[in-house]
Structures are given as C-alpha cells and as structure tokens.
Design a protein around this motif. Structure first.
Motif, PDB file in Angstrom:
ATOM      1  N   ILE A 180      -5.502   7.537  -5.225  1.00  0.00           N
ATOM      2  CA  ILE A 180      -6.754   8.036  -4.667  1.00  0.00           C
ATOM      3  C   ILE A 180      -7.309   7.021  -3.678  1.00  0.00           C
ATOM      4  O   ILE A 180      -7.545   5.858  -4.033  1.00  0.00           O
ATOM      5  CB  ILE A 180      -7.787   8.296  -5.789  1.00  0.00           C
ATOM      6  CG1 ILE A 180      -7.200   9.241  -6.837  1.00  0.00           C
ATOM      7  CG2 ILE A 180      -9.077   8.859  -5.204  1.00  0.00           C
ATOM      8  CD1 ILE A 180      -8.043   9.350  -8.093  1.00  0.00           C
ATOM      9  N   LYS A 181      -7.533   7.487  -2.446  1.00  0.00           N
ATOM     10  CA  LYS A 181      -8.041   6.610  -1.392  1.00  0.00           C
ATOM     11  C   LYS A 181      -9.533   6.853  -1.159  1.00  0.00           C
ATOM     12  O   LYS A 181     -10.001   7.991  -1.167  1.00  0.00           O
ATOM     13  CB  LYS A 181      -7.269   6.843  -0.089  1.00  0.00           C
ATOM     14  CG  LYS A 181      -5.799   6.489  -0.176  1.00  0.00           C
ATOM     15  CD  LYS A 181      -5.086   6.726   1.142  1.00  0.00           C
ATOM     16  CE  LYS A 181      -4.879   8.216   1.398  1.00  0.00           C
ATOM     17  NZ  LYS A 181      -4.083   8.456   2.641  1.00  0.00           N
ATOM     18  N   LYS A 182     -10.255   5.770  -0.939  1.00  0.00           N
ATOM     19  CA  LYS A 182     -11.676   5.829  -0.582  1.00  0.00           C
ATOM     20  C   LYS A 182     -11.888   4.847   0.553  1.00  0.00           C
ATOM     21  O   LYS A 182     -12.026   3.644   0.344  1.00  0.00           O
ATOM     22  CB  LYS A 182     -12.544   5.462  -1.782  1.00  0.00           C
ATOM     23  CG  LYS A 182     -14.043   5.511  -1.509  1.00  0.00           C
ATOM     24  CD  LYS A 182     -14.820   5.049  -2.746  1.00  0.00           C
ATOM     25  CE  LYS A 182     -16.317   5.065  -2.489  1.00  0.00           C
ATOM     26  NZ  LYS A 182     -17.085   4.544  -3.658  1.00  0.00           N
ATOM     27  N   GLY A 183     -11.851   5.360   1.780  1.00  0.00           N
ATOM     28  CA  GLY A 183     -11.903   4.468   2.936  1.00  0.00           C
ATOM     29  C   GLY A 183     -10.685   3.571   2.948  1.00  0.00           C
ATOM     30  O   GLY A 183      -9.548   4.041   2.934  1.00  0.00           O
ATOM     31  N   ASP A 184     -10.919   2.241   2.941  1.00  0.00           N
ATOM     32  CA  ASP A 184      -9.805   1.296   2.939  1.00  0.00           C
ATOM     33  C   ASP A 184      -9.506   0.777   1.537  1.00  0.00           C
ATOM     34  O   ASP A 184      -8.844  -0.249   1.379  1.00  0.00           O
ATOM     35  CB  ASP A 184     -10.091   0.122   3.879  1.00  0.00           C
ATOM     36  CG  ASP A 184     -11.314  -0.691   3.445  1.00  0.00           C
ATOM     37  OD1 ASP A 184     -12.012  -0.273   2.492  1.00  0.00           O
ATOM     38  OD2 ASP A 184     -11.569  -1.742   4.054  1.00  0.00           O
ATOM     39  N   GLN A 185      -9.978   1.487   0.526  1.00  0.00           N
ATOM     40  CA  GLN A 185      -9.752   1.076  -0.852  1.00  0.00           C
ATOM     41  C   GLN A 185      -8.933   2.112  -1.615  1.00  0.00           C
ATOM     42  O   GLN A 185      -8.817   3.270  -1.201  1.00  0.00           O
ATOM     43  CB  GLN A 185     -11.093   0.864  -1.573  1.00  0.00           C
ATOM     44  CG  GLN A 185     -11.940  -0.261  -1.005  1.00  0.00           C
ATOM     45  CD  GLN A 185     -13.224  -0.435  -1.765  1.00  0.00           C
ATOM     46  OE1 GLN A 185     -13.952   0.523  -2.022  1.00  0.00           O
ATOM     47  NE2 GLN A 185     -13.516  -1.666  -2.172  1.00  0.00           N
ATOM     48  N   VAL A 186      -8.400   1.658  -2.740  1.00  0.00           N
ATOM     49  CA  VAL A 186      -7.618   2.533  -3.599  1.00  0.00           C
ATOM     50  C   VAL A 186      -8.054   2.297  -5.047  1.00  0.00           C
ATOM     51  O   VAL A 186      -8.449   1.183  -5.411  1.00  0.00           O
ATOM     52  CB  VAL A 186      -6.101   2.258  -3.432  1.00  0.00           C
ATOM     53  CG1 VAL A 186      -5.734   0.887  -3.965  1.00  0.00           C
ATOM     54  CG2 VAL A 186      -5.271   3.317  -4.119  1.00  0.00           C
ATOM     55  N   LEU A 187      -8.019   3.354  -5.853  1.00  0.00           N
ATOM     56  CA  LEU A 187      -8.421   3.239  -7.250  1.00  0.00           C
ATOM     57  C   LEU A 187      -7.241   2.801  -8.107  1.00  0.00           C
ATOM     58  O   LEU A 187      -6.191   3.439  -8.106  1.00  0.00           O
ATOM     59  CB  LEU A 187      -8.938   4.588  -7.757  1.00  0.00           C
ATOM     60  CG  LEU A 187      -9.359   4.623  -9.232  1.00  0.00           C
ATOM     61  CD1 LEU A 187     -10.550   3.701  -9.470  1.00  0.00           C
ATOM     62  CD2 LEU A 187      -9.673   6.044  -9.674  1.00  0.00           C
ATOM     63  N   LEU A 188      -7.415   1.701  -8.838  1.00  0.00           N
ATOM     64  CA  LEU A 188      -6.400   1.223  -9.767  1.00  0.00           C
ATOM     65  C   LEU A 188      -7.006   1.114 -11.161  1.00  0.00           C
ATOM     66  O   LEU A 188      -8.164   0.703 -11.311  1.00  0.00           O
ATOM     67  CB  LEU A 188      -5.848  -0.140  -9.327  1.00  0.00           C
ATOM     68  CG  LEU A 188      -5.130  -0.169  -7.974  1.00  0.00           C
ATOM     69  CD1 LEU A 188      -4.714  -1.595  -7.632  1.00  0.00           C
ATOM     70  CD2 LEU A 188      -3.912   0.751  -7.981  1.00  0.00           C
ATOM     71  N   VAL A 189      -6.210   1.477 -12.158  1.00  0.00           N
ATOM     72  CA  VAL A 189      -6.699   1.490 -13.535  1.00  0.00           C
ATOM     73  C   VAL A 189      -5.676   0.829 -14.453  1.00  0.00           C
ATOM     74  O   VAL A 189      -4.499   0.703 -14.116  1.00  0.00           O
ATOM     75  CB  VAL A 189      -6.964   2.939 -14.021  1.00  0.00           C
ATOM     76  CG1 VAL A 189      -8.023   3.608 -13.167  1.00  0.00           C
ATOM     77  CG2 VAL A 189      -5.675   3.762 -14.005  1.00  0.00           C
ATOM     78  N   HIS A 190      -6.171   0.425 -15.630  1.00  0.00           N
ATOM     79  CA  HIS A 190      -5.280  -0.120 -16.652  1.00  0.00           C
ATOM     80  C   HIS A 190      -5.353   0.778 -17.875  1.00  0.00           C
ATOM     81  O   HIS A 190      -6.410   0.908 -18.504  1.00  0.00           O
ATOM     82  CB  HIS A 190      -5.673  -1.545 -17.032  1.00  0.00           C
ATOM     83  CG  HIS A 190      -4.773  -2.151 -18.072  1.00  0.00           C
ATOM     84  ND1 HIS A 190      -3.580  -2.759 -17.758  1.00  0.00           N
ATOM     85  CD2 HIS A 190      -4.868  -2.215 -19.432  1.00  0.00           C
ATOM     86  CE1 HIS A 190      -2.992  -3.190 -18.863  1.00  0.00           C
ATOM     87  NE2 HIS A 190      -3.759  -2.860 -19.903  1.00  0.00           N
ATOM     88  N   ALA A 191      -4.233   1.403 -18.204  1.00  0.00           N
ATOM     89  CA  ALA A 191      -4.180   2.285 -19.365  1.00  0.00           C
ATOM     90  C   ALA A 191      -3.943   1.465 -20.624  1.00  0.00           C
ATOM     91  O   ALA A 191      -3.245   0.443 -20.603  1.00  0.00           O
ATOM     92  CB  ALA A 191      -3.078   3.324 -19.195  1.00  0.00           C
ATOM     93  N   ARG A 192      -4.503   1.903 -21.717  1.00  0.00           N
ATOM     94  CA  ARG A 192      -4.390   1.159 -22.975  1.00  0.00           C
ATOM     95  C   ARG A 192      -2.957   1.111 -23.496  1.00  0.00           C
ATOM     96  O   ARG A 192      -2.620   0.223 -24.283  1.00  0.00           O
ATOM     97  CB  ARG A 192      -5.328   1.756 -24.020  1.00  0.00           C
ATOM     98  CG  ARG A 192      -6.801   1.614 -23.654  1.00  0.00           C
ATOM     99  CD  ARG A 192      -7.718   1.977 -24.789  1.00  0.00           C
ATOM    100  NE  ARG A 192      -9.115   1.875 -24.386  1.00  0.00           N
ATOM    101  CZ  ARG A 192      -9.808   0.741 -24.362  1.00  0.00           C
ATOM    102  NH1 ARG A 192      -9.234  -0.391 -24.734  1.00  0.00           N
ATOM    103  NH2 ARG A 192     -11.077   0.731 -23.985  1.00  0.00           N
ATOM    104  N   ASN A 193      -2.124   2.059 -23.067  1.00  0.00           N
ATOM    105  CA  ASN A 193      -0.734   2.049 -23.554  1.00  0.00           C
ATOM    106  C   ASN A 193       0.198   1.217 -22.678  1.00  0.00           C
ATOM    107  O   ASN A 193       1.394   1.148 -22.945  1.00  0.00           O
ATOM    108  CB  ASN A 193      -0.197   3.482 -23.678  1.00  0.00           C
ATOM    109  CG  ASN A 193      -0.127   4.202 -22.339  1.00  0.00           C
ATOM    110  OD1 ASN A 193      -0.566   3.677 -21.312  1.00  0.00           O
ATOM    111  ND2 ASN A 193       0.418   5.407 -22.328  1.00  0.00           N
ATOM    112  N   PHE A 194      -0.332   0.583 -21.619  1.00  0.00           N
ATOM    113  CA  PHE A 194       0.506  -0.288 -20.799  1.00  0.00           C
ATOM    114  C   PHE A 194       0.953  -1.492 -21.617  1.00  0.00           C
ATOM    115  O   PHE A 194       0.176  -2.056 -22.385  1.00  0.00           O
ATOM    116  CB  PHE A 194      -0.247  -0.791 -19.566  1.00  0.00           C
ATOM    117  CG  PHE A 194      -0.461   0.243 -18.496  1.00  0.00           C
ATOM    118  CD1 PHE A 194       0.168   1.473 -18.547  1.00  0.00           C
ATOM    119  CD2 PHE A 194      -1.296  -0.025 -17.420  1.00  0.00           C
ATOM    120  CE1 PHE A 194      -0.036   2.422 -17.550  1.00  0.00           C
ATOM    121  CE2 PHE A 194      -1.494   0.907 -16.417  1.00  0.00           C
ATOM    122  CZ  PHE A 194      -0.863   2.136 -16.485  1.00  0.00           C
TER     123      PHE A 194
END
Length: 258
Positions: free
Chosen positions: A140-154
């Motif tokens: 998912i892009k928002k301007g010059d940024q991107v959404l990154l997440v950490h899942a609990r099962n990683f």
C-alpha cells in the motif's frame, strides 16, 4: 535414465555438495540413499529439460556422508538454482499432501494413488487432489511512503506487507480490501496485480497486489499484528528475505517499478 531425487526429512531437504562448493539436488539413475519396501516415492512433473523427478520422505536426516548436506527448504533458496528451488517446493507440498491423505475423509478407508497428483478411496471411490491455501499480499502506497507491518506469527524481527487468506465465496480483490480493513482500518483504491508465488510452507499460493491509500488512521488488529507504520525509502526497517513475494514487491517499489 537419470533422475533428480528430492529427499526430505521433515522440512529439510538433502543437497549434494559439488567439488567447487556449490550445491545441487542429487541426480542419478537410482536413489542416492537406500529406500525401504514401504517408502512411498512420488513421481513429479519433469524438469524443463525433461529430466525425471522423484521425491520421498525419510524419518532420520542423512549425516554419515560428507557428500550430502541436510538444509531447510527456506535457506535452500540461496543454495539452489531457481528452477531446482521451485521444484523442491512442489515436492515438499506433494509429500505433505501425501502424508495427510492416507485415509478417506468420507468413509475412513485407505486411499490409493490414482494419478501422479490424485488419490482414490479403495472403498467408496472418492477422489482427492492436492489443495492450495490461497492468500493475498498487498503493498500500500501513500505518497512516497509504504505501509509495513509485523505479524505476530513472523519468526524474525522483520516488517512486511499486509497479507491474509482468501475466504470462501470472495474474489481476490475483495480479500485484499477486507484484509486491509480488518488488519489496519484503512481504505484503499487502484488495486493492480503484481504477480504470484507458490509458497510451500506448507501448501500456499501468494497473490501479490499494489494499492493506493485512500483514507483512515492505522488501527492494528492486535491479534494479528504487533506493529505497523508508514515508511519512506530512507528509514526502512529490517525487510523480508529475498525469496518471498513480499520482498519482490518492496524491491519493485524501491526501484520505482511500481
């Protein structure tokens, strides 16, 4: 006739070490290790050059021959050619399917191989084929940024992309919108297909998309995600391994290809 032998012990695969230090899959007319009368050897789709492919599982790892090395399927990505790694994944999936379809789900009778990728019940005749757990993943892009997440099962401390399984009765695109809303509370638009990837851990298919942010504040689904935020290219966290479609999507964004 020469054959590739993809031999697994749980999630580890048997690799052959060449004299130059590189690795390959054992290739010979007969199995490189002894088999038992009850060893179930599966026939797999041949390699692109026509070389036959066989796979089976063993109860204990091979440790007494310096020519061979046991390696996890994930790290084998960095030791095998792309073609051999992808075939190893398919072999692992089919071994998993074989192990989990010993008996009929309708009448409980033993199942018997019908074709290379199907089984038939010896009593009621029900046929089964390997099944895939289909999942979506979206950058998912928002301007010059991107959404990154950490899942609990990683299993590592890296951050990745929003992902989730497709539910019965929904399209891939519906699954993307639903997962993004459920996990982050955001609305998105302009979904574009990026690519797909077999994910043999144990039997998945990842379908990748890009999307643009529309509205909303990040509200993480705490049961699934431990953290998540917008990142620019100059402040990225630890990223997923290069074997994943998540990393392929992120790299494409970093290189301005999407």
């Amino acid at each position: 006739m020469m054959k590739y032998w993809f031999i697994f012990c749980k999630t580890d695969i048997l690799l052959e070490k060449r004299e130059d230090g590189t690795y390959t899959i054992p290739c010979s007319e007969e199995s490189p290790i002894a088999t038992k009368p009850w060893t179930h050897i599966l026939n797999i789709t041949p390699m692109n050059d026509g070389t036959e492919v066989k796979t089976f599982t063993i109860p204990e790892p091979v440790t007494d021959n310096p020519k061979y090395e046991m390696c996890g399927l994930r790290p084998s990505f960095y030791k095998l050619s792309p073609e051999l790694y992808q075939k190893a994944g398919k072999c692992q999936e089919l071994n998993y399917w074989d192990m989990n379809t010993q008996f009929c789900g309708v009448c409980g009778s033993p199942m018997k191989m019908s074709t290379d990728i199907s089984k038939k019940c010896t009593e009621c005749g029900k046929s089964v084929w390997p099944s895939l757990a289909t999942a979506i993943i979206v950058l998912i892009k928002k301007g010059d940024q991107v959404l990154l997440v950490h899942a609990r099962n990683f299993k590592g401390n890296f951050d990745s992309l929003v992902a989730g399984f497709v539910e019965t009765g929904e399209s891939l695109e519906e699954a993307v919108h639903r997962e993004v809303m459920e996990e982050t509370g955001l609305t998105i638009k302009n979904l574009k297909y990026f690519g797909s990837q077999p994910w043999p851990f144990p039997c998945g298919l990842m379908v990748g998309y890009t999307a643009e942010y529309v509205d909303g504040e990040i509200h993480l689904q705490k049961e699934e995600l431990s953290r998540g935020k917008w990142f620019s290219k100059d402040n990225l966290p630890v990223l997923p391994e290069k074997l994943s479609i998540a990393r392929k999507l992120i790299d494409a964004w970093l290189e301005n290809r999407i």
